[in-house]
Design an enzyme around this catalytic site. Structure first.
Site, PDB file in Angstrom:
ATOM      1  N   GLY A   1       1.116  -1.534   0.181  1.00 36.94           N
ATOM      2  CA  GLY A   1      -0.065   0.279  -0.083  1.00 36.94           C
ATOM      3  C   GLY A   1       1.015   1.230   0.522  1.00 36.94           C
ATOM      4  N   SER A   2       0.282   1.757   0.573  1.00 38.34           N
ATOM      5  CA  SER A   2       0.555   3.998   1.142  1.00 38.34           C
ATOM      6  C   SER A   2       2.435   3.531   1.213  1.00 38.34           C
ATOM      7  CB  SER A   2       0.246   4.469   1.093  1.00 38.34           C
ATOM      8  OG  SER A   2      -0.881   5.319   0.724  1.00 38.34           O
ATOM      9  N   ALA A   3       2.640   2.715   2.037  1.00 39.19           N
ATOM     10  CA  ALA A   3       4.018   2.169   2.388  1.00 39.19           C
ATOM     11  C   ALA A   3       5.429   2.242   1.651  1.00 39.19           C
ATOM     12  CB  ALA A   3       4.400   1.804   3.355  1.00 39.19           C
ATOM     13  N   PHE A   4       4.626   1.595   0.509  1.00 39.41           N
ATOM     14  CA  PHE A   4       5.910   1.619  -1.226  1.00 39.41           C
ATOM     15  C   PHE A   4       6.028   3.571  -1.394  1.00 39.41           C
ATOM     16  CE2 PHE A   4       6.619   0.608  -5.031  1.00 39.41           C
ATOM     17  CZ  PHE A   4       7.526  -0.191  -5.059  1.00 39.41           C
ATOM     18  N   LYS A   5       4.884   4.393  -0.694  1.00 36.18           N
ATOM     19  CA  LYS A   5       5.326   5.617  -2.092  1.00 36.18           C
ATOM     20  C   LYS A   5       6.243   6.570  -1.156  1.00 36.18           C
ATOM     21  CE  LYS A   5       0.226   6.518  -2.148  1.00 36.18           C
ATOM     22  NZ  LYS A   5      -0.616   7.114  -1.239  1.00 36.18           N
TER      23      LYS A   5
END
Length: 487
Positions: A215-219
């Site tokens: 999810g957004s942690a990959f951003k």
């Protein structure tokens, strides 16, 4: 008569020589085959006729051995078994070994040549040494903080020292007691069947063997790629991203849950977690650029070991632009282990230099003499130092004034990134809650810890699951323990 006696004696001598030659042949050419033959019970008896070496956390063994008085004399015991099961694994007379018990079996069982007093000693004497000890990098207080933070919920925590790659905590929940598998008999086979039937899969090491959509942690990875490729040259400048964003080549609209994402800067997109900006930037970097970036962080590496094998974290190498957009925000087929996401935070904290994660500090003989020392080793240059410095500032903003305020620690510099990853058919599954972070004490020249937390709670309402709400408090407790351990 004497002539016949001489002939008989000569014939007996030939038979003796033939017996000696055959014995030598067996010793030299068939010994290994006979040793490994499943019908050879002696090998199994010999394996368990002495105590196994121990696995240590700090100066304290978290394993032991007990004399059963049976033919297979010594069984493995575990102190605080569920707490350390994701580190030790099990050593079972029935089911073999896993994790450190498997990766360091030669040392622990006394068969590794490194323990011998002289080179080739074991080959010559066909003997083995007393089992050696394996000293881990785990900090007991950090491990406990992670275990107690998950409190039996499905999920995992991995924590690293960014400067060295030492693994400070490796927790998978729910866990199990490996001692119930140590011996033989109905109790062991019943325990094995019960653990394997359990819906919660307690023997699955979620920290290193389970992959999740990040999810957004990959951003953070996508942001590093955009900065290194100079797709973004000023993190505070507006981007040309609309909100919502239509995925390239489709009519599918990607929305934002956060406000203020229309033309948001990279820094703002990280702070409030804008899907549209990060998806658009991933497409602008391009598939080749994103693949180069993710490889530097450790994605798509089939050979990572700590020394136990780590599951491959995935970023597809063949995608259309709409799929690339989704992958760039940690969705589509992008998956990662919690250890991998701790490595992402660690690379940012360590100025872009990602150290190789390792779980073993040193190996010693049973007398305590060190025979192997694990040093720190650079794994990849994940990003430029300038990019790392910019990302550090952005991650600090997330904790001070963004989605990660639940990870803040008074007087400590903390950087973080939340993530709420959708999964299941039509995203119908309960989202996974992620939080990745690092912390640096004010009187220190380098961060003390980088951590990744994932919580998968099937009993929670979708609205109650978020990286900031569920995972960030656990990360904070783990970071506080790591900071206290360094004092």
């Amino acid at each position: 008569m004497i002539r016949h006696i001489r002939h008989a004696a000569g014939f007996c001598l030939l038979l003796l020589l033939a017996l000696l030659a055959n014995a030598a042949r067996v010793q030299l050419f068939e010994a290994d085959e006979l040793t490994t033959n499943p019908a050879n019970r002696r090998t199994t008896i010999d394996r368990y006729d002495q105590q196994r070496g121990n696995i240590l956390v700090g100066d304290e063994p978290v394993t032991g051995s007990k004399d059963t008085g049976e033919q297979l004399a010594y069984e493995r015991t575990y102190r605080h078994g569920p707490l350390y099961a994701p580190v030790t694994g099990y050593a079972s007379q029935t089911y073999g070994t896993t994790l450190l018990e498997n990766a360091e079996d030669g040392v622990l069982s006394g068969t590794d040549p490194i323990l011998a007093p002289l080179p080739l000693w074991g080959d010559i004497t066909r003997s083995r040494q007393p089992g050696g000890d394996v000293v881990t990098t785990i900090e007991d207080s950090v491990q406990r903080a992670a275990y107690e933070g998950l409190d039996g919920r499905r999920g995992a925590v991995a924590a690293l020292d960014p400067a060295t790659g030492r693994i400070l905590a490796l927790v998978s929940s729910p866990s199990y007691d490996p001692e119930v598998l140590s011996g033989t008999g109905f109790a062991v086979t019943d325990a094995w069947a019960r653990l394997n039937r359990a819906e919660s899969r307690p023997m699955l090491n979620r920290a290193i063997r389970q992959t999740y959509p990040p999810g957004s942690a990959f951003k953070i990875v996508t942001a590093a790629a955009a900065l290194d490729a100079e797709v973004v040259t000023d993190p505070d400048a507006e981007t040309d991203t609309p909100s919502p964003y239509v995925l390239p080549g489709t009519s599918t609209v990607l929305p934002d849950e956060a406000r203020g994402c229309e033309k948001a800067s990279l820094a703002e997109a990280i702070r409030v977690s804008c899907n549209t900006v990060m998806a658009h930037l991933g497409v602008e970097v391009g598939l080749d650029g994103m693949l180069e970036a993710v490889d530097r962080f450790g994605f798509n590496d089939d050979g990572l070991k700590i020394p136990s094998r780590v599951a491959r974290s995935n970023f597809d190498s063949d995608m259309s632009d709409d799929q690339l957009a989704q992958s760039s925000i940690g969705q589509f087929d992008t998956t990662a282990t919690p250890l991998q996401m701790a490595m992402v935070a660690s690379a940012v904290a360590n100025g872009g230099d990602l150290m190789r994660p390792h779980l073993v500090e040193k190996v010693t003989t049973d007398d305590g003499d060190t025979v192997r020392q694990q040093g720190s080793d650079s794994y990849h240059r994940a990003m430029s130092p300038t990019t790392a410095q910019q990302l550090q500032r952005m991650m600090v903003d997330v904790v001070e004034d963004g989605t990660g305020t639940n990870a803040a620690i008074d007087g400590v510099t903390v950087g973080g990134k939340t993530g709420t990853a959708q999964h299941g058919v039509d995203n119908s599954g309960t989202p996974y809650a992620w939080f990745i972070a690092w912390a640096q004490a004010p009187d220190s020249g380098r961060p003390a810890v980088a951590v990744a937390v994932v919580v998968e709670d099937a009993a929670a309402d979708r609205a109650d699951v978020s990286g900031g709400g569920d995972a960030a408090p656990i990360a904070r407790a783990v970071m506080e323990a790591a900071l206290n351990a360094r004092d």
